[in-house]
Design an enzyme around this catalytic site. Structure first.
Site: not given
Ligand code: IPM
Ligand code: MN
Length: 352
Positions: A140, A187, A219, A243, A247
């Site tokens: 990042y 990884k 993975d 990240d 999700d």
């Molecule tokens: C998160 C979000 C952020 C990230 C984005 C909005 C930059 O997806 O906080 O998970 O990737 O860190």
């Molecule tokens: Mn995110």
């Protein structure tokens, strides 16, 4: 206790979920005699429009002076094609870096009353793990750019031993208070940064003989989160993998809208829901405020207000048991509005 809290409502549904969170925090303040002072600060699209930057200096200074930051969410499709540094998301990354919030904590839990996941129910009982995501380094924040007339692009992934040690210590300490297991996700069969993570984390583990440390490649970990989520306690991982895994893990709980997070540094901290700005729902009073409200609960814990945190969590649990829920987690014919969920939780707290 007096606490100064910077509030960034942000874009999309941000202002709506923040409004409910402040309402709930105020009910806690009344009940326990605290004084929470809120100071609004702009970031994201509104800051681009007013200051020409998604994270103005004024906002950063405001946040650095506060005891904690409460953050809604930022992101606006209108600015998705802005140049590097000028997208709303860049504002969030800048704030994380400026406040040195290197440790992002994302708890993943399942409310048994609420089965909304595409994953089989029997795999989900007792799912309870926490992602410790490194937040201010890695791919990042490495050098990025284009070369060969824009036909080649690069993003460097760099980690220092110190960066890994700092979040590593926090993850092991957290595991001591939980199920005493840390899984490092990396990884290491391909990436040199991952091999450094393994070396450093293995060394830290020598100071924590009671903690069981294991390693998974990203993975494989992505697969295990779906097939056997109960195996996890603390997942420790880098910025990018964290990240993605957060999700993915949200699928277990049934809605991204439910999940809170805390971003912690040595001196500063910020609390924000995991979800994005959900522009399609903006102004419709349908957004789930629980991710933001539970981020407020993590803030109370950070302030050392444990009784307060427990009451807030109990109120949220009760709202779910009583099915006072937004349409992302309940049949939309039976659902409540964002505002109604906030009011229910506030009243529960006041009436205890
Ligand atoms: C998160 C979000 C952020 C990230 C984005 C909005 C930059 O997806 O906080 O998970 O990737 O860190
Ligand atoms: Mn995110």
């Amino acid at each position: 206790m007096i606490k100064n809290i910077s509030v960034i409502k942000g874009d999309g549904i941000g202002p709506e979920v923040i409004k409910q969170t402040i309402k709930v925090l105020n009910s806690i303040a009344i009940k326990y005699g605290h004084d929470f002072h809120y100071k609004n600060a702009l970031a994201g699209s509104k800051a681009i429009e007013k200051f020409g930057s998604p994270m103005p200096e004024e906002t950063i200074n405001n946040c650095l002076k506060s005891d904690a930051v409460l953050f809604g969410c930022i992101g606006d499709p209108k600015y998705d094609h802005n140049p590097i540094g000028m997208r709303p998301e860049d504002g969030l990354l800048k704030l994380r870096k400026k406040m040195n919030l290197y440790c992002n904590i994302r708890p993943i839990f399942v409310f048994p009353e609420l089965y909304r996941s595409p994953i089989k129910k029997e795999l989900l009982n007792e799912v309870d793990f926490v992602i410790y995501r490194e937040l201010t380094g890695g791919i990042y924040f490495g050098k990025k750019g284009r070369c060969k007339n824009g036909e080649k692009a690069y993003d460097y992934c760099i980690y220092s031993k110190t960066e890994i040690e700092k979040i590593g210590e926090k993850a092991f300490k957290a595991a001591l208070l939980r199920k005493k297991k840390v899984t490092l996700v990396d990884k290491a069969n391909v990436l040199e940064t991952s091999r450094l993570w393994r070396e450093v984390i293995q060394k830290i583990s020598l100071d924590y003989p009671d903690i069981d440390l294991d390693f998974l490649y990203i993975d494989n970990a992505s697969m295990q989160i779906i097939m056997n989520p109960k195996r996890f306690d603390i997942i420790l991982t880098d910025n990018m993998f964290g990240d993605i895994l957060s999700d993915e893990s949200s699928v277990l709980t049934g809605s991204l809208g439910l999940l809170p997070s805390a971003s912690i540094g040595d001196y500063k901290s910020m609390f924000e829901p995991i979800h994005g700005s959900y522009p399609q729902a903006k102004g419709k009073n349908i957004a789930n405020p629980l991710g933001c409200i539970l981020s407020g609960s993590m803030m109370l814990e950070y302030f050392g207000m444990y009784k307060e945190k427990n009451l807030l969590d109990e109120a949220v649990k009760n709202s779910i048991e009583k099915k006072i829920c937004t349409p992302d987690i309940i049949n939309s014919k039976l659902s409540s509005t964002t505002e109604e969920v906030g009011n229910y939780i506030k009243n529960y707290i006041i009436n205890q």
